[in-house]
Scaffold this active site. Structure first.
Site, PDB file in Angstrom:
ATOM      1  N   GLU A  34      -1.557  -8.997   3.019  1.00 55.64           N
ATOM      2  CA  GLU A  34      -1.461 -10.575   3.544  1.00 55.64           C
ATOM      3  C   GLU A  34      -0.345 -11.095   2.936  1.00 55.64           C
ATOM      4  O   GLU A  34       0.427 -11.878   3.631  1.00 55.64           O
ATOM      5  CB  GLU A  34      -2.696 -11.401   2.695  1.00 55.64           C
ATOM      6  N   TYR A 102      -4.284   3.893  -5.683  1.00 56.24           N
ATOM      7  CA  TYR A 102      -4.633   2.470  -6.057  1.00 56.24           C
ATOM      8  C   TYR A 102      -5.077   2.674  -7.322  1.00 56.24           C
ATOM      9  O   TYR A 102      -5.546   3.686  -7.938  1.00 56.24           O
ATOM     10  CB  TYR A 102      -5.927   1.847  -5.247  1.00 56.24           C
ATOM     11  N   ARG A 104      -6.370  -0.413  -9.110  1.00 59.27           N
ATOM     12  CA  ARG A 104      -6.681  -1.963  -8.499  1.00 59.27           C
ATOM     13  C   ARG A 104      -8.254  -2.199  -9.019  1.00 59.27           C
ATOM     14  O   ARG A 104      -8.630  -3.318  -8.975  1.00 59.27           O
ATOM     15  CB  ARG A 104      -6.497  -2.171  -7.136  1.00 59.27           C
ATOM     16  N   SER A 192      -5.868  -1.632  14.732  1.00 58.52           N
ATOM     17  CA  SER A 192      -5.063  -0.267  15.366  1.00 58.52           C
ATOM     18  C   SER A 192      -6.272   0.126  16.288  1.00 58.52           C
ATOM     19  O   SER A 192      -7.231  -0.154  16.155  1.00 58.52           O
ATOM     20  CB  SER A 192      -4.677   0.548  14.139  1.00 58.52           C
ATOM     21  N   ARG A 224      -0.462   0.325  18.450  1.00 60.91           N
ATOM     22  CA  ARG A 224      -0.505   1.639  18.811  1.00 60.91           C
ATOM     23  C   ARG A 224       0.601   2.464  18.056  1.00 60.91           C
ATOM     24  O   ARG A 224       1.053   3.519  18.586  1.00 60.91           O
ATOM     25  CB  ARG A 224      -0.335   1.773  20.173  1.00 60.91           C
ATOM     26  N   ALA A 229       2.230  -2.032  21.598  1.00 59.11           N
ATOM     27  CA  ALA A 229       0.949  -2.757  21.275  1.00 59.11           C
ATOM     28  C   ALA A 229       0.431  -3.249  22.538  1.00 59.11           C
ATOM     29  O   ALA A 229       1.285  -3.698  23.562  1.00 59.11           O
ATOM     30  CB  ALA A 229       1.332  -3.955  20.214  1.00 59.11           C
ATOM     31  N   ASP A 255       1.423  -5.156   9.156  1.00 55.34           N
ATOM     32  CA  ASP A 255       1.627  -6.502   8.571  1.00 55.34           C
ATOM     33  C   ASP A 255       2.930  -7.002   9.470  1.00 55.34           C
ATOM     34  O   ASP A 255       2.765  -8.273   9.670  1.00 55.34           O
ATOM     35  CB  ASP A 255       1.768  -6.189   7.312  1.00 55.34           C
TER      36      ASP A 255
HETATM   37  O1  KDG Z   1      -0.246  -2.680   4.763  1.00 58.39           O
HETATM   38  C1  KDG Z   1       0.215  -2.044   3.775  1.00 58.39           C
HETATM   39  C2  KDG Z   1      -0.464  -2.529   2.764  1.00 58.39           C
HETATM   40  O2  KDG Z   1      -1.556  -2.151   2.914  1.00 58.39           O
HETATM   41  C3  KDG Z   1      -0.234  -1.758   1.520  1.00 58.39           C
HETATM   42  O3  KDG Z   1       0.995  -1.805   0.915  1.00 58.39           O
HETATM   43  C4  KDG Z   1      -0.970  -2.263   0.360  1.00 58.39           C
HETATM   44  O4  KDG Z   1      -2.632  -4.234   0.569  1.00 58.39           O
HETATM   45  C5  KDG Z   1      -2.374  -3.008   0.457  1.00 58.39           C
HETATM   46  C6  KDG Z   1      -3.654  -2.026   0.464  1.00 58.39           C
HETATM   47  O5  KDG Z   1      -4.593  -2.561   0.320  1.00 58.39           O
HETATM   48  O6  KDG Z   1      -3.520  -0.731   0.984  1.00 58.39           O
END
Ligand code: KDG
Length: 313
Positions: A34, A102, A104, A192, A224, A229, A255
Protein backbone atom coordinates in the site's frame (compact mmCIF):
# COMPACT_ATOMS: atom_id res chain seq x y z
CA UNK A 1 -9.33 15.77 1.47
CA UNK A 2 -6.30 14.02 0.01
CA UNK A 3 -6.19 12.43 -3.44
CA UNK A 4 -5.37 9.00 -2.03
CA UNK A 5 -5.71 7.38 1.38
CA UNK A 6 -4.29 3.91 1.86
CA UNK A 7 -3.74 1.65 4.86
CA UNK A 8 -1.70 -1.44 5.47
CA UNK A 9 1.55 -2.85 6.78
CA UNK A 10 4.82 -1.24 5.81
CA UNK A 11 7.92 -3.11 6.92
CA UNK A 12 11.64 -2.74 6.98
CA UNK A 13 12.93 -4.58 3.89
CA UNK A 14 16.36 -6.17 3.58
CA UNK A 15 17.56 -7.19 0.14
CA UNK A 16 20.34 -9.59 -0.72
CA UNK A 17 21.63 -10.57 -4.14
CA UNK A 18 21.85 -14.36 -3.68
CA UNK A 19 20.27 -16.98 -1.39
CA UNK A 20 20.18 -15.71 2.23
CA UNK A 21 21.85 -18.90 3.44
CA UNK A 22 25.09 -17.72 1.85
CA UNK A 23 25.15 -14.57 3.99
CA UNK A 24 26.77 -11.41 2.66
CA UNK A 25 25.53 -7.85 2.37
CA UNK A 26 21.90 -6.77 2.69
CA UNK A 27 20.51 -3.37 1.74
CA UNK A 28 17.96 -1.81 4.10
CA UNK A 29 14.88 0.00 2.81
CA UNK A 30 11.14 -0.25 3.36
CA UNK A 31 8.39 -2.20 1.60
CA UNK A 32 4.65 -2.52 1.77
CA UNK A 33 2.22 -2.90 -1.09
CA UNK A 34 0.00 0.00 0.00
CA UNK A 35 2.79 2.45 0.80
CA UNK A 36 4.38 1.56 -2.55
CA UNK A 37 1.19 2.86 -4.18
CA UNK A 38 1.23 5.97 -1.98
CA UNK A 39 4.85 6.72 -2.96
CA UNK A 40 4.02 6.22 -6.64
CA UNK A 41 1.23 8.76 -6.43
CA UNK A 42 3.22 11.24 -4.34
CA UNK A 43 6.09 11.16 -6.85
CA UNK A 44 3.58 12.10 -9.54
CA UNK A 45 2.47 15.09 -7.49
CA UNK A 46 -0.73 13.75 -5.91
CA UNK A 47 -1.55 14.25 -2.23
CA UNK A 48 -1.19 10.79 -0.67
CA UNK A 49 -1.75 9.71 2.93
CA UNK A 50 -0.73 6.38 4.45
CA UNK A 51 -2.06 5.08 7.74
CA UNK A 52 -0.76 2.05 9.57
CA UNK A 53 0.75 0.87 12.82
CA UNK A 54 4.48 0.62 13.45
CA UNK A 55 6.47 -0.13 16.61
CA UNK A 56 8.30 2.56 18.56
CA UNK A 57 11.60 1.15 17.33
CA UNK A 58 14.29 2.14 14.82
CA UNK A 59 12.58 0.25 11.99
CA UNK A 60 9.29 2.05 12.63
CA UNK A 61 11.17 5.33 12.52
CA UNK A 62 12.74 4.23 9.22
CA UNK A 63 9.29 3.51 7.76
CA UNK A 64 7.86 6.89 8.76
CA UNK A 65 10.98 8.85 7.84
CA UNK A 66 11.14 7.26 4.39
CA UNK A 67 7.48 7.88 3.66
CA UNK A 68 7.81 11.47 4.85
CA UNK A 69 10.83 11.94 2.62
CA UNK A 70 8.68 10.75 -0.28
CA UNK A 71 6.04 13.38 0.56
CA UNK A 72 3.53 10.80 1.79
CA UNK A 73 1.48 12.15 4.71
CA UNK A 74 1.98 9.93 7.77
CA UNK A 75 0.46 12.28 10.33
CA UNK A 76 -2.30 9.77 11.13
CA UNK A 77 0.04 6.76 11.49
CA UNK A 78 0.11 5.03 14.87
CA UNK A 79 3.40 4.42 16.70
CA UNK A 80 2.64 1.66 19.22
CA UNK A 81 4.74 1.62 22.41
CA UNK A 82 6.35 -1.75 23.16
CA UNK A 83 5.39 -3.26 19.78
CA UNK A 84 7.77 -4.26 16.99
CA UNK A 85 7.83 -3.16 13.36
CA UNK A 86 7.63 -6.04 10.89
CA UNK A 87 10.47 -7.02 8.59
CA UNK A 88 10.83 -8.80 5.33
CA UNK A 89 13.90 -10.16 3.64
CA UNK A 90 14.21 -10.58 -0.09
CA UNK A 91 16.71 -12.94 -1.64
CA UNK A 92 17.02 -14.79 -4.92
CA UNK A 93 16.24 -18.45 -5.30
CA UNK A 94 18.63 -20.38 -7.52
CA UNK A 95 17.61 -19.26 -11.02
CA UNK A 96 17.23 -15.66 -9.88
CA UNK A 97 13.54 -15.59 -8.91
CA UNK A 98 12.97 -13.08 -6.06
CA UNK A 99 11.85 -14.69 -2.81
CA UNK A 100 10.19 -12.96 0.17
CA UNK A 101 10.75 -14.13 3.76
CA UNK A 102 8.45 -12.53 6.30
CA UNK A 103 9.19 -11.63 9.92
CA UNK A 104 5.85 -9.97 10.57
CA UNK A 105 3.71 -12.29 12.72
CA UNK A 106 2.80 -10.62 16.04
CA UNK A 107 4.21 -7.26 14.95
CA UNK A 108 2.50 -3.88 15.30
CA UNK A 109 0.58 -4.04 12.01
CA UNK A 110 -1.11 -7.31 13.02
CA UNK A 111 -2.91 -5.21 15.68
CA UNK A 112 -4.11 -2.52 13.28
CA UNK A 113 -7.75 -1.95 14.27
CA UNK A 114 -10.63 0.25 13.08
CA UNK A 115 -9.83 2.82 15.78
CA UNK A 116 -6.33 3.24 14.26
CA UNK A 117 -7.69 4.27 10.85
CA UNK A 118 -10.93 6.09 11.70
CA UNK A 119 -9.34 9.55 12.05
CA UNK A 120 -7.58 9.25 8.68
CA UNK A 121 -10.77 8.04 6.99
CA UNK A 122 -12.73 10.95 8.52
CA UNK A 123 -10.26 13.42 6.97
CA UNK A 124 -11.53 12.30 3.54
CA UNK A 125 -9.96 11.10 0.30
CA UNK A 126 -10.89 11.00 -3.37
CA UNK A 127 -9.59 7.43 -3.62
CA UNK A 128 -9.35 4.88 -0.82
CA UNK A 129 -6.94 2.08 -1.74
CA UNK A 130 -6.78 -1.23 0.13
CA UNK A 131 -5.23 -4.60 -0.65
CA UNK A 132 -5.89 -8.23 0.15
CA UNK A 133 -2.69 -8.32 2.22
CA UNK A 134 -4.05 -6.38 5.21
CA UNK A 135 -7.02 -8.71 5.95
CA UNK A 136 -4.56 -11.63 5.90
CA UNK A 137 -2.72 -10.16 8.90
CA UNK A 138 -5.48 -10.94 11.41
CA UNK A 139 -9.03 -10.25 12.56
CA UNK A 140 -8.31 -6.67 13.66
CA UNK A 141 -6.61 -5.62 10.39
CA UNK A 142 -9.44 -7.29 8.44
CA UNK A 143 -11.95 -5.26 10.48
CA UNK A 144 -9.91 -2.09 9.85
CA UNK A 145 -10.11 -2.66 6.09
CA UNK A 146 -13.86 -3.36 6.20
CA UNK A 147 -14.40 -0.25 8.30
CA UNK A 148 -12.32 1.95 5.97
CA UNK A 149 -14.10 0.64 2.88
CA UNK A 150 -17.56 1.16 4.33
CA UNK A 151 -16.86 4.60 5.81
CA UNK A 152 -14.85 5.72 2.76
CA UNK A 153 -17.60 4.63 0.42
CA UNK A 154 -20.26 6.35 2.50
CA UNK A 155 -18.20 9.56 2.39
CA UNK A 156 -18.00 9.41 -1.41
CA UNK A 157 -14.49 8.02 -1.96
CA UNK A 158 -13.73 5.79 -4.94
CA UNK A 159 -12.69 2.47 -3.39
CA UNK A 160 -9.90 0.49 -5.05
CA UNK A 161 -9.06 -3.09 -4.02
CA UNK A 162 -5.90 -4.81 -5.22
CA UNK A 163 -6.46 -8.51 -4.55
CA UNK A 164 -2.72 -9.07 -3.89
CA UNK A 165 -2.97 -12.67 -2.68
CA UNK A 166 0.04 -13.65 -0.54
CA UNK A 167 0.04 -17.47 -0.25
CA UNK A 168 2.56 -17.35 2.62
CA UNK A 169 -0.01 -15.44 4.72
CA UNK A 170 -3.14 -17.48 4.02
CA UNK A 171 -4.47 -20.23 1.74
CA UNK A 172 -6.55 -19.44 -1.35
CA UNK A 173 -9.83 -20.68 0.14
CA UNK A 174 -9.64 -18.42 3.19
CA UNK A 175 -8.46 -15.45 1.12
CA UNK A 176 -11.31 -16.00 -1.29
CA UNK A 177 -13.97 -16.07 1.44
CA UNK A 178 -12.71 -12.81 2.98
CA UNK A 179 -11.89 -10.93 -0.22
CA UNK A 180 -15.12 -11.63 -2.14
CA UNK A 181 -17.29 -9.24 -0.11
CA UNK A 182 -14.52 -6.63 -0.23
CA UNK A 183 -14.32 -6.87 -4.01
CA UNK A 184 -18.10 -6.59 -4.27
CA UNK A 185 -17.93 -3.31 -2.33
CA UNK A 186 -15.11 -1.79 -4.40
CA UNK A 187 -15.42 0.53 -7.40
CA UNK A 188 -12.13 -0.60 -8.92
CA UNK A 189 -10.80 -4.14 -8.58
CA UNK A 190 -7.20 -4.81 -9.60
CA UNK A 191 -5.95 -8.39 -9.83
CA UNK A 192 -3.31 -10.43 -11.60
CA UNK A 193 -4.64 -13.07 -13.99
CA UNK A 194 -4.31 -15.86 -11.43
CA UNK A 195 -5.88 -13.78 -8.63
CA UNK A 196 -9.12 -12.87 -10.39
CA UNK A 197 -10.74 -16.31 -9.79
CA UNK A 198 -10.31 -15.69 -6.03
CA UNK A 199 -12.92 -12.94 -6.04
CA UNK A 200 -15.42 -14.03 -8.71
CA UNK A 201 -16.60 -17.05 -10.65
CA UNK A 202 -16.97 -17.72 -14.33
CA UNK A 203 -15.75 -20.01 -17.11
CA UNK A 204 -13.20 -17.47 -18.37
CA UNK A 205 -11.71 -14.09 -17.53
CA UNK A 206 -14.32 -12.04 -19.41
CA UNK A 207 -17.14 -13.84 -17.61
CA UNK A 208 -15.44 -13.33 -14.22
CA UNK A 209 -14.97 -9.64 -14.92
CA UNK A 210 -18.61 -9.42 -16.01
CA UNK A 211 -19.68 -11.04 -12.72
CA UNK A 212 -17.93 -8.25 -10.79
CA UNK A 213 -19.31 -5.52 -13.05
CA UNK A 214 -22.79 -6.94 -12.47
CA UNK A 215 -22.23 -6.50 -8.71
CA UNK A 216 -21.58 -2.79 -9.23
CA UNK A 217 -17.78 -2.74 -9.67
CA UNK A 218 -16.98 -0.08 -12.30
CA UNK A 219 -13.59 -1.25 -13.55
CA UNK A 220 -11.97 -4.66 -13.36
CA UNK A 221 -8.27 -4.32 -14.10
CA UNK A 222 -6.14 -7.38 -14.88
CA UNK A 223 -2.33 -7.30 -14.60
CA UNK A 224 -0.46 -9.60 -16.97
CA UNK A 225 3.19 -8.86 -16.20
CA UNK A 226 5.28 -8.86 -19.38
CA UNK A 227 2.04 -9.13 -21.40
CA UNK A 228 0.70 -5.80 -20.16
CA UNK A 229 -2.72 -5.19 -18.66
CA UNK A 230 -6.43 -5.08 -19.49
CA UNK A 231 -9.46 -3.29 -18.10
CA UNK A 232 -13.07 -4.42 -18.31
CA UNK A 233 -15.74 -1.74 -17.94
CA UNK A 234 -19.41 -1.39 -18.78
CA UNK A 235 -18.39 -0.41 -22.31
CA UNK A 236 -16.04 -3.29 -23.06
CA UNK A 237 -12.42 -4.39 -22.80
CA UNK A 238 -9.26 -2.33 -23.25
CA UNK A 239 -5.72 -3.78 -23.55
CA UNK A 240 -2.30 -2.19 -23.16
CA UNK A 241 1.01 -3.95 -23.89
CA UNK A 242 3.87 -3.80 -21.40
CA UNK A 243 6.81 -1.44 -22.01
CA UNK A 244 10.15 -3.10 -22.80
CA UNK A 245 12.81 -2.43 -20.17
CA UNK A 246 15.72 -4.41 -18.74
CA UNK A 247 14.32 -6.29 -15.76
CA UNK A 248 16.30 -5.80 -12.55
CA UNK A 249 13.77 -6.53 -9.77
CA UNK A 250 10.12 -7.43 -10.39
CA UNK A 251 8.98 -6.92 -6.77
CA UNK A 252 6.67 -3.91 -6.53
CA UNK A 253 5.71 -3.91 -10.22
CA UNK A 254 2.05 -4.58 -9.48
CA UNK A 255 1.88 -1.76 -6.94
CA UNK A 256 3.59 0.58 -9.40
CA UNK A 257 1.02 -0.37 -12.04
CA UNK A 258 -1.81 0.39 -9.63
CA UNK A 259 -0.24 3.75 -8.73
CA UNK A 260 -0.04 4.67 -12.42
CA UNK A 261 -3.61 3.56 -13.05
CA UNK A 262 -4.91 5.57 -10.07
CA UNK A 263 -2.82 8.63 -10.98
CA UNK A 264 -4.44 8.81 -14.42
CA UNK A 265 -7.84 8.15 -12.82
CA UNK A 266 -7.26 11.10 -10.46
CA UNK A 267 -6.21 13.23 -13.44
CA UNK A 268 -9.59 12.48 -15.03
CA UNK A 269 -8.08 10.53 -17.93
CA UNK A 270 -10.04 7.76 -19.69
CA UNK A 271 -9.48 4.05 -19.08
CA UNK A 272 -6.94 3.48 -21.93
CA UNK A 273 -4.79 6.31 -20.49
CA UNK A 274 -5.06 4.79 -17.01
CA UNK A 275 -3.76 1.49 -18.35
CA UNK A 276 -1.00 3.30 -20.22
CA UNK A 277 0.27 5.09 -17.13
CA UNK A 278 -0.04 1.83 -15.20
CA UNK A 279 2.23 -0.14 -17.53
CA UNK A 280 4.71 2.75 -17.67
CA UNK A 281 5.02 2.79 -13.88
CA UNK A 282 5.23 -1.01 -13.81
CA UNK A 283 8.15 -0.84 -16.26
CA UNK A 284 9.89 1.82 -14.15
CA UNK A 285 9.57 -0.37 -11.05
CA UNK A 286 11.06 -3.49 -12.63
CA UNK A 287 13.98 -1.56 -14.12
CA UNK A 288 15.31 -0.62 -10.65
CA UNK A 289 16.22 -2.39 -7.41
CA UNK A 290 13.68 -2.08 -4.61
CA UNK A 291 9.89 -1.99 -4.42
CA UNK A 292 9.42 1.72 -5.16
CA UNK A 293 12.82 3.32 -5.65
CA UNK A 294 12.54 3.37 -9.45
CA UNK A 295 9.20 5.17 -9.63
CA UNK A 296 9.22 8.34 -11.75
CA UNK A 297 8.27 11.93 -11.16
CA UNK A 298 5.85 13.46 -13.65
CA UNK A 299 8.69 14.98 -15.66
CA UNK A 300 10.30 11.53 -15.99
CA UNK A 301 7.17 9.69 -17.17
CA UNK A 302 7.79 10.13 -20.89
CA UNK A 303 11.27 8.58 -20.94
CA UNK A 304 10.28 5.15 -19.68
CA UNK A 305 10.44 2.33 -22.20
CA UNK A 306 12.31 4.50 -24.71
CA UNK A 307 15.41 3.51 -26.66
CA UNK A 308 17.97 1.65 -24.51
CA UNK A 309 20.72 3.57 -26.34
CA UNK A 310 19.42 7.01 -25.41
CA UNK A 311 21.11 9.32 -22.92
CA UNK A 312 18.91 12.02 -21.41
CA UNK A 313 20.81 15.32 -21.54
O1 KDG B 1 4.02 -5.85 -3.83
C1 KDG B 1 5.24 -5.92 -3.15
C2 KDG B 1 4.91 -6.10 -1.72
O2 KDG B 1 3.98 -7.11 -1.63
C3 KDG B 1 6.03 -6.51 -0.88
O3 KDG B 1 7.13 -5.71 -1.07
C4 KDG B 1 5.74 -6.50 0.57
O4 KDG B 1 3.63 -5.78 1.21
C5 KDG B 1 4.35 -6.71 0.99
C6 KDG B 1 3.83 -8.07 1.19
O5 KDG B 1 3.04 -8.20 2.09
O6 KDG B 1 4.17 -9.01 0.49
Amino acid sequence: TVDLLTLGETMAALRGTGPLRLGGDLRLSIAGAESNVAIGLARLGHAARWVGRVGDDELGALVLRTLRAESVDVSAAVVAPGELTGMLLFDRAPGGTPRAHYRRAGCAAARLAPADVSAAVALGARVLHVTGITPALGEDPAAAVRYAVEAGRAAGATVCLDVNHRPKLWPRERASAVLRPLAAGAHLVVASEDELPLVCDGPDEAARARALLDLGVREVVVKRGTRGASAYTGTGRHDEPARAVTVVDTVGAGDAFTAGYLSAFLDGLPVPERLRRGVILGAAAVAAHGDWEGLPTRAELDHIGGSPDATLR
